[in-house]
Design a protein around this motif. Structure first.
Motif, PDB file in Angstrom:
ATOM      1  N   ASP A 181      -7.083   6.440   4.904  1.00 55.00           N
ATOM      2  CA  ASP A 181      -6.056   7.470   4.458  1.00 55.00           C
ATOM      3  C   ASP A 181      -4.821   7.283   5.123  1.00 55.00           C
ATOM      4  O   ASP A 181      -3.910   7.906   4.826  1.00 55.00           O
ATOM      5  CB  ASP A 181      -6.411   8.895   4.743  1.00 55.00           C
ATOM      6  CG  ASP A 181      -6.601   9.318   6.129  1.00 55.00           C
ATOM      7  OD1 ASP A 181      -6.531   8.304   6.943  1.00 55.00           O
ATOM      8  OD2 ASP A 181      -6.298  10.544   6.406  1.00 55.00           O
ATOM      9  N   GLY A 182      -4.465   5.965   5.713  1.00 55.67           N
ATOM     10  CA  GLY A 182      -3.278   5.821   6.215  1.00 55.67           C
ATOM     11  C   GLY A 182      -1.887   5.634   5.458  1.00 55.67           C
ATOM     12  O   GLY A 182      -0.761   6.576   5.733  1.00 55.67           O
ATOM     13  N   ALA A 183      -2.169   5.119   4.290  1.00 51.28           N
ATOM     14  CA  ALA A 183      -0.892   4.874   3.543  1.00 51.28           C
ATOM     15  C   ALA A 183      -0.645   6.246   2.746  1.00 51.28           C
ATOM     16  O   ALA A 183       0.493   6.667   2.567  1.00 51.28           O
ATOM     17  CB  ALA A 183      -1.229   3.871   2.499  1.00 51.28           C
ATOM     18  N   THR A 184      -1.667   6.969   2.423  1.00 47.39           N
ATOM     19  CA  THR A 184      -1.372   8.468   1.939  1.00 47.39           C
ATOM     20  C   THR A 184      -0.837   9.291   2.768  1.00 47.39           C
ATOM     21  O   THR A 184       0.103  10.005   2.639  1.00 47.39           O
ATOM     22  CB  THR A 184      -2.881   8.952   1.463  1.00 47.39           C
ATOM     23  OG1 THR A 184      -3.526   7.965   0.515  1.00 47.39           O
ATOM     24  CG2 THR A 184      -2.718  10.317   0.867  1.00 47.39           C
ATOM     25  N   THR A 185      -1.472   9.041   4.191  1.00 45.56           N
ATOM     26  CA  THR A 185      -0.594  10.137   5.222  1.00 45.56           C
ATOM     27  C   THR A 185       0.647   9.784   5.597  1.00 45.56           C
ATOM     28  O   THR A 185       1.484  10.700   5.631  1.00 45.56           O
ATOM     29  CB  THR A 185      -1.297   9.784   6.516  1.00 45.56           C
ATOM     30  OG1 THR A 185      -2.746  10.150   6.386  1.00 45.56           O
ATOM     31  CG2 THR A 185      -0.616  10.600   7.821  1.00 45.56           C
ATOM     32  N   ALA A 186       1.170   8.549   5.345  1.00 50.79           N
ATOM     33  CA  ALA A 186       2.430   8.152   5.471  1.00 50.79           C
ATOM     34  C   ALA A 186       3.279   8.312   4.421  1.00 50.79           C
ATOM     35  O   ALA A 186       4.476   9.046   4.727  1.00 50.79           O
ATOM     36  CB  ALA A 186       2.534   6.616   5.947  1.00 50.79           C
ATOM     37  N   ALA A 187       3.033   8.331   2.962  1.00 50.41           N
ATOM     38  CA  ALA A 187       3.546   8.790   1.951  1.00 50.41           C
ATOM     39  C   ALA A 187       3.899  10.224   2.056  1.00 50.41           C
ATOM     40  O   ALA A 187       4.845  10.529   1.559  1.00 50.41           O
ATOM     41  CB  ALA A 187       2.831   8.406   0.798  1.00 50.41           C
TER      42      ALA A 187
ATOM     43  N   ALA B 103       0.858  -1.084   0.071  1.00 51.46           N
ATOM     44  CA  ALA B 103       0.107   0.100  -0.011  1.00 51.46           C
ATOM     45  C   ALA B 103       0.908   1.171  -0.124  1.00 51.46           C
ATOM     46  O   ALA B 103       0.733   2.205  -0.694  1.00 51.46           O
ATOM     47  CB  ALA B 103      -1.002   0.023   1.174  1.00 51.46           C
ATOM     48  N   LEU B 104       2.005   1.231   0.697  1.00 51.37           N
ATOM     49  CA  LEU B 104       2.836   2.342   0.788  1.00 51.37           C
ATOM     50  C   LEU B 104       3.655   2.822  -0.324  1.00 51.37           C
ATOM     51  O   LEU B 104       3.519   3.780  -0.790  1.00 51.37           O
ATOM     52  CB  LEU B 104       3.676   2.184   2.049  1.00 51.37           C
ATOM     53  CG  LEU B 104       4.777   3.557   2.206  1.00 51.37           C
ATOM     54  CD1 LEU B 104       4.017   4.955   2.598  1.00 51.37           C
ATOM     55  CD2 LEU B 104       5.606   3.106   3.309  1.00 51.37           C
ATOM     56  N   ALA B 105       4.020   1.579  -0.830  1.00 51.34           N
ATOM     57  CA  ALA B 105       4.594   1.774  -2.208  1.00 51.34           C
ATOM     58  C   ALA B 105       3.666   2.278  -3.366  1.00 51.34           C
ATOM     59  O   ALA B 105       4.263   3.183  -4.136  1.00 51.34           O
ATOM     60  CB  ALA B 105       5.380   0.305  -2.623  1.00 51.34           C
ATOM     61  N   ALA B 106       2.662   1.886  -3.296  1.00 47.96           N
ATOM     62  CA  ALA B 106       1.697   2.308  -4.409  1.00 47.96           C
ATOM     63  C   ALA B 106       1.484   3.650  -4.338  1.00 47.96           C
ATOM     64  O   ALA B 106       1.442   4.538  -5.141  1.00 47.96           O
ATOM     65  CB  ALA B 106       0.459   1.610  -4.407  1.00 47.96           C
ATOM     66  N   ARG B 107       1.428   4.224  -2.906  1.00 50.47           N
ATOM     67  CA  ARG B 107       1.017   5.735  -2.728  1.00 50.47           C
ATOM     68  C   ARG B 107       2.268   6.294  -3.064  1.00 50.47           C
ATOM     69  O   ARG B 107       2.257   7.614  -3.546  1.00 50.47           O
ATOM     70  CB  ARG B 107       0.550   5.753  -1.504  1.00 50.47           C
ATOM     71  CG  ARG B 107      -0.614   5.250  -0.969  1.00 50.47           C
ATOM     72  CD  ARG B 107      -1.756   5.765  -1.983  1.00 50.47           C
ATOM     73  NE  ARG B 107      -3.042   5.364  -1.483  1.00 50.47           N
ATOM     74  CZ  ARG B 107      -4.097   5.442  -2.424  1.00 50.47           C
ATOM     75  NH1 ARG B 107      -4.040   6.053  -3.464  1.00 50.47           N
ATOM     76  NH2 ARG B 107      -5.252   5.161  -1.906  1.00 50.47           N
ATOM     77  N   LEU B 108       3.427   5.993  -2.827  1.00 49.50           N
ATOM     78  CA  LEU B 108       4.797   6.610  -3.056  1.00 49.50           C
ATOM     79  C   LEU B 108       4.982   6.804  -4.362  1.00 49.50           C
ATOM     80  O   LEU B 108       5.483   7.873  -4.995  1.00 49.50           O
ATOM     81  CB  LEU B 108       6.083   5.769  -2.495  1.00 49.50           C
ATOM     82  CG  LEU B 108       5.877   5.955  -0.736  1.00 49.50           C
ATOM     83  CD1 LEU B 108       7.187   5.014  -0.321  1.00 49.50           C
ATOM     84  CD2 LEU B 108       6.410   7.425  -0.326  1.00 49.50           C
ATOM     85  N   ARG B 109       4.685   5.875  -5.252  1.00 47.23           N
ATOM     86  CA  ARG B 109       4.806   5.745  -6.726  1.00 47.23           C
ATOM     87  C   ARG B 109       3.766   6.983  -7.364  1.00 47.23           C
ATOM     88  O   ARG B 109       4.300   7.496  -8.320  1.00 47.23           O
ATOM     89  CB  ARG B 109       4.723   4.347  -7.449  1.00 47.23           C
ATOM     90  CG  ARG B 109       5.503   3.298  -6.927  1.00 47.23           C
ATOM     91  CD  ARG B 109       5.367   2.010  -7.944  1.00 47.23           C
ATOM     92  NE  ARG B 109       5.896   2.342  -8.984  1.00 47.23           N
ATOM     93  CZ  ARG B 109       5.205   1.943 -10.545  1.00 47.23           C
ATOM     94  NH1 ARG B 109       4.185   1.377 -10.243  1.00 47.23           N
ATOM     95  NH2 ARG B 109       5.970   2.085 -11.491  1.00 47.23           N
TER      96      ARG B 109
END
Length: 404
Positions: free
Chosen positions: A389-395, A19-25
């Motif tokens: 929105d956790g992954a978005t917040t982290a990204a 999930a985090l990788a997808a948001r970072l990309r």
């Protein structure tokens, strides 16, 4: 810019990084992920266009007991050495490193970042490993706490000593090999000054302390657009909502008996069932058509259509079921799973099974509670409070840190 996400563990340790990788990309960053070489991990990362950098042995082989060293310190030494060998190469040219997974593996990854001068953040997917005066730590296998020690701060001090005894020598030997000084508190080194807690605050509320500055981002969940298999859709459409049973990356004990226990307990309530094969390798127990066995499934799509979810209590499964308003029965096996079982019971969105090996009678009793209209109504209410929105917040937070 390029970032490295590093973990070693089961599916529950890898899926949040997907999930985090997808948001970072989506933010334009190049992402590398170091994780065990299991094929399902390779596939999940491949689904979002990220190649897995394999580190160490298969997590499934280690979890199920195949080809692993005899003691926890030996396994830790192997994990740390693997991190030094693989993460060091993968981290070249990266602007930041995110470390999570099993503690010795995270320690190794953080040491590599330290050597290369790369900013690093330590992340956990449950709060039970973060020192807090509000609750005791988990005991490591073979390292029970003395019964006379009841004060939480005393227990956390003992926890730090146990972690040093288990992992300190291996970590410091490898640190010396790359010219780094020893650390005298392995746990605090891994946690760092400002750890991230990637869990939902409704399910896992962090009580602030003066000892630790924790950033709670919310759980890292990727919207899953994969369709359910035709045979699963046909089964769902053929009758009333079934009960899902799956234990994820837990091998379970006597897995054939577990499948029989689950089916018979569900039948006692006049319900159908879907069994997820998983690492427990749940299989057919008879030729009846009131249940099916499936492999990889989209939990987000499936859990919205089931009567209840019976599972092991991993953070990801617990969050997905809660987000889907599905009542839960948690049969905890190890680590943080009893904690999640207790949280589900406290919130009124399901039942906590009291033993790791259920019987037909005990599982049927837990289902009795989970299948009530009251539990369903409470699960629906709580689902509306779960953040997405956790992954978005982290990204966003990571991107801000490396851009400043």
């Amino acid at each position: 810019m390029r970032v490295l996400l590093s973990t070693f563990g089961s599916r529950g340790d890898v899926e949040p990084l997907v999930a985090l990788a997808a948001r970072l990309r989506l933010s334009g960053l190049e992402v590398r992920v170091c994780a065990p070489p299991d094929q399902d991990f390779v596939q999940r990362l491949g689904d979002i266009g990220v190649a897995l950098v394999p580190v160490g042995r298969s997590a499934r082989a280690l979890t199920t007991g195949a080809s692993q060293p005899s003691s926890l310190p030996e396994r830790a030494a192997q994990l740390i050495a693997n991190q030094f060998d693989t993460v060091a190469a993968a981290a070249e040219g990266c602007r930041a490193l995110v470390a999570t997974g099993m503690l010795p593996a995270a320690a190794g990854a953080l040491a590599v970042a330290e050597k290369l001068g790369i900013p690093a953040v330590s992340v956990t997917f449950q709060q039970v490993t973060l020192p807090s005066p509000h609750r005791p730590p988990l005991a490591f296998p073979g390292c029970p706490f003395p019964p006379e020690a009841t004060d939480n701060r005393t227990l956390w001090d003992l926890d730090a000593r146990n972690i040093n005894a288990l992992f300190g020598a291996a970590l410091n030997t490898n640190r010396a090999s790359i010219g780094l000084p020893p650390v005298d508190n392995v746990r605090n080194y891994v946690i760092g000054n400002q750890p991230w807690l990637a869990t939902d605050p409704t399910l896992d509320p962090w009580q602030r302390t003066t000892d630790l500055d924790v950033v709670q981002t919310g759980a890292w969940m990727l919207p899953d657009e994969r369709p359910l298999p035709p045979e699963v859709l046909a089964f769902l459409d053929a009758g009333e909502p079934p009960v899902y049973v799956g234990f994820g990356s837990m091998p379970m004990q006597r897995s054939t008996d577990i499948a029989k226990v689950a089916i018979e307990a569900i039948r006692a309530h006049g319900r159908r069932a879907i069994l997820a094969r998983g690492w427990a390798d749940l299989t057919l127990i008879d030729g009846c058509d009131d249940y099916i066995v499936a492999d990889e499934l989209n939990h987000q799509a499936l859990f919205r259509r089931v009567a209840a979810v019976v599972h092991h209590g991993g953070a990801g499964t617990t969050t997905t079921a809660a987000q889907s308003a599905a009542p839960q029965v948690i049969v905890p096996q190890a680590a943080d799973q009893p904690y999640w079982a207790a949280r589900v019971a406290e919130l009124g969105i399901g039942a906590a099974h009291t033993d790791s090996t259920p019987t037909i009678e005990s599982l049927s009793a837990a289902l009795e509670s989970a299948l009530t209209p009251r539990t369903r109504a409470r699960a629906t209410t709580v689902a509306e409070q779960i953040r997405t929105d956790g992954a978005t917040t982290a990204a966003t937070r990571l991107l801000s840190a490396i851009s400043s």
